[in-house]
Design a protein around this motif. Structure first.
Motif, PDB file in Angstrom:
ATOM      1  N   SER A  63      26.259   9.244  32.579  1.00  0.00           N
ATOM      2  CA  SER A  63      26.643   8.079  31.776  1.00  0.00           C
ATOM      3  C   SER A  63      25.486   7.090  31.715  1.00  0.00           C
ATOM      4  O   SER A  63      24.598   7.090  32.570  1.00  0.00           O
TER       5      SER A  63
ATOM      6  N   VAL B 190      34.104  11.010  35.422  1.00  0.00           N
ATOM      7  CA  VAL B 190      34.786   9.790  34.983  1.00  0.00           C
ATOM      8  C   VAL B 190      36.197  10.116  34.514  1.00  0.00           C
ATOM      9  O   VAL B 190      37.151   9.392  34.814  1.00  0.00           O
TER      10      VAL B 190
ATOM     11  N   PRO C  37      27.612   8.578  37.138  1.00  0.00           N
ATOM     12  CA  PRO C  37      28.696   9.551  36.984  1.00  0.00           C
ATOM     13  C   PRO C  37      28.623  10.274  35.642  1.00  0.00           C
ATOM     14  O   PRO C  37      28.239   9.696  34.633  1.00  0.00           O
TER      15      PRO C  37
ATOM     16  N   LYS D 231      34.355  -0.107  29.810  1.00  0.00           N
ATOM     17  CA  LYS D 231      34.329   0.320  31.217  1.00  0.00           C
ATOM     18  C   LYS D 231      35.716   0.631  31.748  1.00  0.00           C
ATOM     19  O   LYS D 231      35.872   1.480  32.624  1.00  0.00           O
TER      20      LYS D 231
ATOM     21  N   GLN E 220      39.400   8.226  35.984  1.00  0.00           N
ATOM     22  CA  GLN E 220      39.842   7.159  35.093  1.00  0.00           C
ATOM     23  C   GLN E 220      40.844   7.697  34.062  1.00  0.00           C
ATOM     24  O   GLN E 220      40.467   8.091  32.956  1.00  0.00           O
TER      25      GLN E 220
ATOM     26  N   TYR F 287      28.526   8.203  26.926  1.00  0.00           N
ATOM     27  CA  TYR F 287      28.634   9.506  27.570  1.00  0.00           C
ATOM     28  C   TYR F 287      28.159  10.555  26.583  1.00  0.00           C
ATOM     29  O   TYR F 287      28.437  10.466  25.391  1.00  0.00           O
TER      30      TYR F 287
END
Length: 171
Positions: free
Chosen positions: A104, A66, A61, A136, A70, A117
């Motif tokens: 990533s 992300v 991703p 994470k 997230q 990232y």
């Protein structure tokens, strides 16, 4: 006539070692223990050679994906990039502003469930690079910004996090 205050002749030290080292460290075993302790402390939790990042894979991703999935990372980066002078393109990362990102990468060594990232300023990637290191779950993050060769950390990373960010920036 001699004075009561006259001192005995000064004794010359037998070596520079005995002059510079306190008596408690003059025994070879203690010196070796001290040297090993100092060397371990200088190496830190993760020296640059101790960092291993997973290879970049376009199936991993990307940062913008992300951030959509997230919210914890989005909030963490929002807080991270508000303190002090932050370039607008970096501040905009948490809100989906224009930036270019790469896939990533997992941090394999040292272990700890961290991800890196990559991001850079749109239309000016060469002089404006950002590496983000995050847990994470996205609840903790640190970053390293390179602007025209000047480096700046965000989030007060410790020695281990700095080594990982430097390795990500160099890779």
């Amino acid at each position: 006539m001699t004075s009561a205050l006259s001192a005995a002749p000064a004794q010359r030290p037998s070596s520079l070692f005995s002059l510079c080292m306190p008596a408690c460290l003059r025994r070879p075993g203690r010196v070796l223990a001290l040297a090993l302790t100092v060397a371990a402390g200088l190496a830190g939790p993760a020296a640059a050679g101790d960092v291993v990042l997973a290879p970049g894979d376009t199936n991993n991703p990307y940062l913008f994906d992300v951030l959509e999935k997230q919210p914890a990372l989005k909030q963490t980066l929002g807080r991270l990039f508000t303190a002090g002078r932050v370039p607008p393109w970096v501040r905009g990362i948490a809100t989906g502003g224009p930036f270019v990102g790469g896939p990533s990468r997992a941090v394999l060594k040292p272990p700890g469930g961290l991800m890196t990232y990559d991001a850079c300023k749109q239309h000016d990637c060469g002089d404006n690079q950002l590496r983000i290191l995050a847990t994470k779950d996205g609840k903790a993050a640190w970053a390293l910004l390179s602007e025209s060769g000047r480096m700046r950390f965000f989030g007060a990373p410790g020695p281990s996090e700095q080594a990982i960010l430097n390795a990500a920036m160099a890779d």
